[in-house]
Scaffold this active site. Structure first.
Site, PDB file in Angstrom:
ATOM      1  N   ARG A  61       0.808  -1.233   0.000  1.00  0.00           N
ATOM      2  CA  ARG A  61       0.000   0.000   0.000  1.00  0.00           C
ATOM      3  C   ARG A  61       0.838   1.279   0.000  1.00  0.00           C
ATOM      4  O   ARG A  61       0.394   2.337   0.415  1.00  0.00           O
ATOM      5  CB  ARG A  61      -0.989   0.031   1.166  1.00  0.00           C
ATOM      6  N   LYS A 121       2.903  11.599 -11.199  1.00  0.00           N
ATOM      7  CA  LYS A 121       2.077  10.712 -12.034  1.00  0.00           C
ATOM      8  C   LYS A 121       2.871   9.434 -12.250  1.00  0.00           C
ATOM      9  O   LYS A 121       3.996   9.469 -12.765  1.00  0.00           O
ATOM     10  CB  LYS A 121       1.784  11.356 -13.388  1.00  0.00           C
ATOM     11  N   GLU A 181       9.392  18.894 -24.853  1.00  0.00           N
ATOM     12  CA  GLU A 181       8.673  19.197 -23.596  1.00  0.00           C
ATOM     13  C   GLU A 181       9.176  20.523 -23.006  1.00  0.00           C
ATOM     14  O   GLU A 181       8.417  21.251 -22.362  1.00  0.00           O
ATOM     15  CB  GLU A 181       8.831  18.066 -22.570  1.00  0.00           C
ATOM     16  N   LYS A 211       6.947  23.444 -13.410  1.00  0.00           N
ATOM     17  CA  LYS A 211       6.099  22.271 -13.146  1.00  0.00           C
ATOM     18  C   LYS A 211       5.724  22.216 -11.665  1.00  0.00           C
ATOM     19  O   LYS A 211       4.585  21.888 -11.317  1.00  0.00           O
ATOM     20  CB  LYS A 211       6.769  20.969 -13.594  1.00  0.00           C
ATOM     21  N   GLU A 248      -4.750  17.196 -11.165  1.00  0.00           N
ATOM     22  CA  GLU A 248      -5.257  17.581 -12.483  1.00  0.00           C
ATOM     23  C   GLU A 248      -6.770  17.787 -12.514  1.00  0.00           C
ATOM     24  O   GLU A 248      -7.480  17.198 -13.326  1.00  0.00           O
ATOM     25  CB  GLU A 248      -4.836  16.556 -13.550  1.00  0.00           C
ATOM     26  N   ARG A 250      -3.426  21.849 -14.109  1.00  0.00           N
ATOM     27  CA  ARG A 250      -2.384  20.888 -14.527  1.00  0.00           C
ATOM     28  C   ARG A 250      -2.585  20.413 -15.969  1.00  0.00           C
ATOM     29  O   ARG A 250      -1.633  20.023 -16.637  1.00  0.00           O
ATOM     30  CB  ARG A 250      -2.327  19.708 -13.543  1.00  0.00           C
ATOM     31  N   ASN A 302      -0.706  19.296 -20.859  1.00  0.00           N
ATOM     32  CA  ASN A 302      -1.068  18.426 -21.987  1.00  0.00           C
ATOM     33  C   ASN A 302      -1.011  19.164 -23.317  1.00  0.00           C
ATOM     34  O   ASN A 302      -1.434  18.621 -24.351  1.00  0.00           O
ATOM     35  CB  ASN A 302      -2.484  17.861 -21.792  1.00  0.00           C
ATOM     36  N   HIS A 343      -0.274  17.459 -26.548  1.00  0.00           N
ATOM     37  CA  HIS A 343      -0.339  16.019 -26.275  1.00  0.00           C
ATOM     38  C   HIS A 343      -1.596  15.353 -26.826  1.00  0.00           C
ATOM     39  O   HIS A 343      -1.570  14.163 -27.132  1.00  0.00           O
ATOM     40  CB  HIS A 343      -0.255  15.752 -24.764  1.00  0.00           C
ATOM     41  N   HIS A 377      -0.665  12.329 -28.867  1.00  0.00           N
ATOM     42  CA  HIS A 377      -1.031  10.943 -28.523  1.00  0.00           C
ATOM     43  C   HIS A 377      -1.722  10.272 -29.715  1.00  0.00           C
ATOM     44  O   HIS A 377      -1.496   9.088 -29.988  1.00  0.00           O
ATOM     45  CB  HIS A 377      -1.957  10.902 -27.303  1.00  0.00           C
ATOM     46  N   HIS A 383       7.629   9.769 -28.195  1.00  0.00           N
ATOM     47  CA  HIS A 383       6.663  10.670 -27.556  1.00  0.00           C
ATOM     48  C   HIS A 383       6.941  12.159 -27.837  1.00  0.00           C
ATOM     49  O   HIS A 383       6.065  12.896 -28.281  1.00  0.00           O
ATOM     50  CB  HIS A 383       6.657  10.376 -26.049  1.00  0.00           C
TER      51      HIS A 383
HETATM   52  P1  NAD Z   1      12.522   6.123 -22.058  1.00  0.00           P
HETATM   53  O1  NAD Z   1      12.380   5.959 -20.612  1.00  0.00           O
HETATM   54  O2  NAD Z   1      12.050   5.023 -22.942  1.00  0.00           O
HETATM   55  O3  NAD Z   1      14.044   6.444 -22.395  1.00  0.00           O
HETATM   56  C1  NAD Z   1      14.439   6.615 -23.741  1.00  0.00           C
HETATM   57  C2  NAD Z   1      15.656   5.731 -24.072  1.00  0.00           C
HETATM   58  O4  NAD Z   1      16.816   6.292 -23.487  1.00  0.00           O
HETATM   59  C3  NAD Z   1      15.553   4.307 -23.530  1.00  0.00           C
HETATM   60  O5  NAD Z   1      16.069   3.427 -24.496  1.00  0.00           O
HETATM   61  C4  NAD Z   1      16.470   4.345 -22.303  1.00  0.00           C
HETATM   62  O6  NAD Z   1      17.013   3.096 -21.979  1.00  0.00           O
HETATM   63  C5  NAD Z   1      17.531   5.293 -22.757  1.00  0.00           C
HETATM   64  N1  NAD Z   1      18.242   6.018 -21.704  1.00  0.00           N
HETATM   65  C6  NAD Z   1      17.739   6.551 -20.575  1.00  0.00           C
HETATM   66  N2  NAD Z   1      18.667   7.293 -19.961  1.00  0.00           N
HETATM   67  C7  NAD Z   1      19.792   7.198 -20.686  1.00  0.00           C
HETATM   68  C8  NAD Z   1      21.084   7.762 -20.568  1.00  0.00           C
HETATM   69  N3  NAD Z   1      21.392   8.634 -19.609  1.00  0.00           N
HETATM   70  N4  NAD Z   1      22.011   7.428 -21.488  1.00  0.00           N
HETATM   71  C9  NAD Z   1      21.704   6.601 -22.527  1.00  0.00           C
HETATM   72  N5  NAD Z   1      20.494   6.068 -22.708  1.00  0.00           N
HETATM   73  C10 NAD Z   1      19.536   6.373 -21.799  1.00  0.00           C
HETATM   74  O7  NAD Z   1      11.766   7.442 -22.591  1.00  0.00           O
HETATM   75  P2  NAD Z   1      11.508   8.864 -21.936  1.00  0.00           P
HETATM   76  O8  NAD Z   1      11.335   9.783 -23.089  1.00  0.00           O
HETATM   77  O9  NAD Z   1      12.469   9.195 -20.865  1.00  0.00           O
HETATM   78  O10 NAD Z   1      10.095   8.670 -21.212  1.00  0.00           O
HETATM   79  C11 NAD Z   1       8.927   8.376 -21.939  1.00  0.00           C
HETATM   80  C12 NAD Z   1       7.907   7.825 -20.961  1.00  0.00           C
HETATM   81  O11 NAD Z   1       7.614   8.829 -19.993  1.00  0.00           O
HETATM   82  C13 NAD Z   1       6.576   7.433 -21.591  1.00  0.00           C
HETATM   83  O12 NAD Z   1       6.195   6.181 -21.066  1.00  0.00           O
HETATM   84  C14 NAD Z   1       5.615   8.516 -21.129  1.00  0.00           C
HETATM   85  O13 NAD Z   1       4.301   8.044 -21.003  1.00  0.00           O
HETATM   86  C15 NAD Z   1       6.208   8.860 -19.783  1.00  0.00           C
HETATM   87  N6  NAD Z   1       5.869  10.202 -19.295  1.00  0.00           N
HETATM   88  C16 NAD Z   1       5.406  10.301 -18.025  1.00  0.00           C
HETATM   89  C17 NAD Z   1       5.109  11.555 -17.503  1.00  0.00           C
HETATM   90  C18 NAD Z   1       4.668  11.661 -16.072  1.00  0.00           C
HETATM   91  O14 NAD Z   1       4.290  12.769 -15.654  1.00  0.00           O
HETATM   92  N7  NAD Z   1       4.729  10.601 -15.308  1.00  0.00           N
HETATM   93  C19 NAD Z   1       5.273  12.715 -18.269  1.00  0.00           C
HETATM   94  C20 NAD Z   1       5.772  12.575 -19.575  1.00  0.00           C
HETATM   95  C21 NAD Z   1       6.055  11.302 -20.086  1.00  0.00           C
HETATM   96  N1  GLY Z   2       3.276  15.396 -17.941  1.00  0.00           N
HETATM   97  C1  GLY Z   2       2.004  15.902 -17.575  1.00  0.00           C
HETATM   98  C2  GLY Z   2       1.794  16.014 -16.105  1.00  0.00           C
HETATM   99  O1  GLY Z   2       2.657  15.675 -15.315  1.00  0.00           O
HETATM  100  O2  GLY Z   2       0.763  16.417 -15.694  1.00  0.00           O
END
Ligand code: NAD
Ligand code: GLY
Length: 359
Positions: free
Chosen positions: A121, A143, A185, A227, A237, A241, A245, A248, A252, A265
């Site tokens: 939990r 998130k 972003e 942020k 949100e 917040r 988006n 997005h 998406h 993305h």
């Molecule tokens: P990712 O986590 O897939 O990383 C991209 C690539 O870079 C991967 O192959 C990873 O292994 C590699 N990598 C990571 N750090 C590295 C480094 N320092 N050196 C070399 N390679 C490295 O992609 P991302 O763009 O970081 O994240 C995308 C994800 O984030 C999606 O799932 C999206 O939905 C999520 N997201 C979440 C939020 C949130 O608020 N929680 C906001 C935006 C996006």
């Molecule tokens: N990336 C959108 C949010 O955190 O709300």
């Protein structure tokens, strides 16, 4: 090192930003009085580069760390990977004082965060974001979640980390495509929330492309401040917040149409922002010059600015699946000039029409 505090009452935490921070993770955890068992969730790509330094720092500070490696890629941000993480936590005898560290990009951060939110939990977790996207966006704000076969991020929880520890030096090893995707972003914050940031980005394109470390540290800190302010006002949100988006809703849809293979993305968001700006101009919320500035900045950062090839029906279909669709109308973020925003409702058909209008 720069520290930004995100003020959320009992769930407040710091975001530490700086180059070469990783060896300090052990003492940072020690200062928070966490239990000794710690699972470091990461993937093979990031593990090869950064696990050793993180594990040594944790051991030196008296912790008993172990690594859980998940497969690299969005397609593994799912239920079966989550189950495997739970299995490893149980096998290791993790209890409520134990904690999780997410070492990686947004994929690792989202799934490790969700495991932390739900295991026993809820146990403490720390984000060590290693992509630009994760350092400016996904590691901050709580998130967490996983994908479902029918859609991205459909299962999740708001669950704040205890600390975000952003070592900007890790960005040096990031593949160019992922680095540029993170810049999309960054541009987003400028377009809808901070005109000065947008001006800075326009002036510093060369430094951004070269990954100038001082410039990056400054920009990451600014994005986190923005942020933090948004999340402090609207953690779950229910209003403001949603501004995050911007770009997005269509982004998406473009990701869905490309089967998550053609575009990453950030690329989809870049292209979605241009369409959002075109729509904003056609509704009178910004000028054609604003649209051109946004397009030009994204182009100079080597990001896509056109909608992917798709028919009107494909677009309507993909846009209709948006989480924000309420009875055929979608709450959409428009830019008010550059640096501000407003929310409006559009039908999927109106949004698809913009994407088909030739830009
Ligand atoms: P990712 O986590 O897939 O990383 C991209 C690539 O870079 C991967 O192959 C990873 O292994 C590699 N990598 C990571 N750090 C590295 C480094 N320092 N050196 C070399 N390679 C490295 O992609 P991302 O763009 O970081 O994240 C995308 C994800 O984030 C999606 O799932 C999206 O939905 C999520 N997201 C979440 C939020 C949130 O608020 N929680 C906001 C935006 C996006
Ligand atoms: N990336 C959108 C949010 O955190 O709300």
């Amino acid at each position: 090192m720069k520290t930004i505090t995100i003020n959320l009452g009992l769930h407040s935490y710091d975001i530490a930003i700086g180059e070469g921070l990783l060896p300090g993770i052990g003492s940072a955890c020690k200062a928070m009085g966490l239990g000794s068992n710690v699972a470091v969730v990461t993937n093979p790509t990031v593990s090869t580069l950064y696990s050793d330094v993180v594990i040594s720092a944790l051991k030196d500070a008296g912790f008993s760390p172990f690594v859980i490696e998940i497969q690299d890629g969005e397609e593994y941000k799912n239920c079966s990977t989550l189950q495997r993480i739970y299995d490893c936590l149980i096998d290791a005898g993790m209890d409520r004082r134990s904690f999780i560290i997410a070492l990686g990009g947004g994929v690792v951060g989202d799934i490790a965060g969700f495991a932390s939110a739900t295991f026993l939990r809820g146990i403490p977790f720390i984000q060590i974001p290693t992509t630009l996207l994760a350092q400016v966006d996904s590691s901050v704000g709580g998130k967490t979640g996983i994908d479902h076969p029918s859609g991205k991020n459909l299962i999740g929880a708001f669950y704040q980390p205890h600390l975000v520890f952003s070592d900007t030096g890790t960005l040096k090893t990031l593949e160019k495509r992922h680095y540029l995707a993170g810049l999309a972003e960054v541009v987003k914050y400028g377009v809808v929330l901070d005109a000065d940031l947008f001006l800075l980005l326009e002036a510093e394109v060369e430094g951004l492309l070269k990954r100038d470390s001082d410039l990056l540290a400054r920009i990451i800190a600014r994005c986190c401040e923005i942020k933090a302010a948004v999340v402090e006002e609207d953690e779950k949100e229910s209003g403001l917040r949603a501004v995050l988006n911007y770009g997005h809703t269509l982004g998406h849809a473009f990701e869905t149409i490309s089967g998550y293979q053609g575009m990453v993305h950030g690329e989809a968001v870049a292209s979605g922002m241009v369409q959002a700006a075109v729509l904003s101009a056609s509704e009178g919320y910004c000028t054609e010059t604003d649209v051109q500035r946004i397009t030009l900045l994204l182009q100079s950062l080597k990001l896509p600015v056109t909608a992917p090839q798709a028919t009107f029906d494909e677009l309507v279909n993909a846009i209709s699946k948006d989480k924000k669709n309420r009875s055929g109308s979608i709450k959409f973020v428009c830019n008010q000039g550059i640096g501000s925003h407003s929310f409006h409702y559009f039908t999927p058909a109106r949004l698809a029409e913009v994407c088909c209008s030739g830009r």
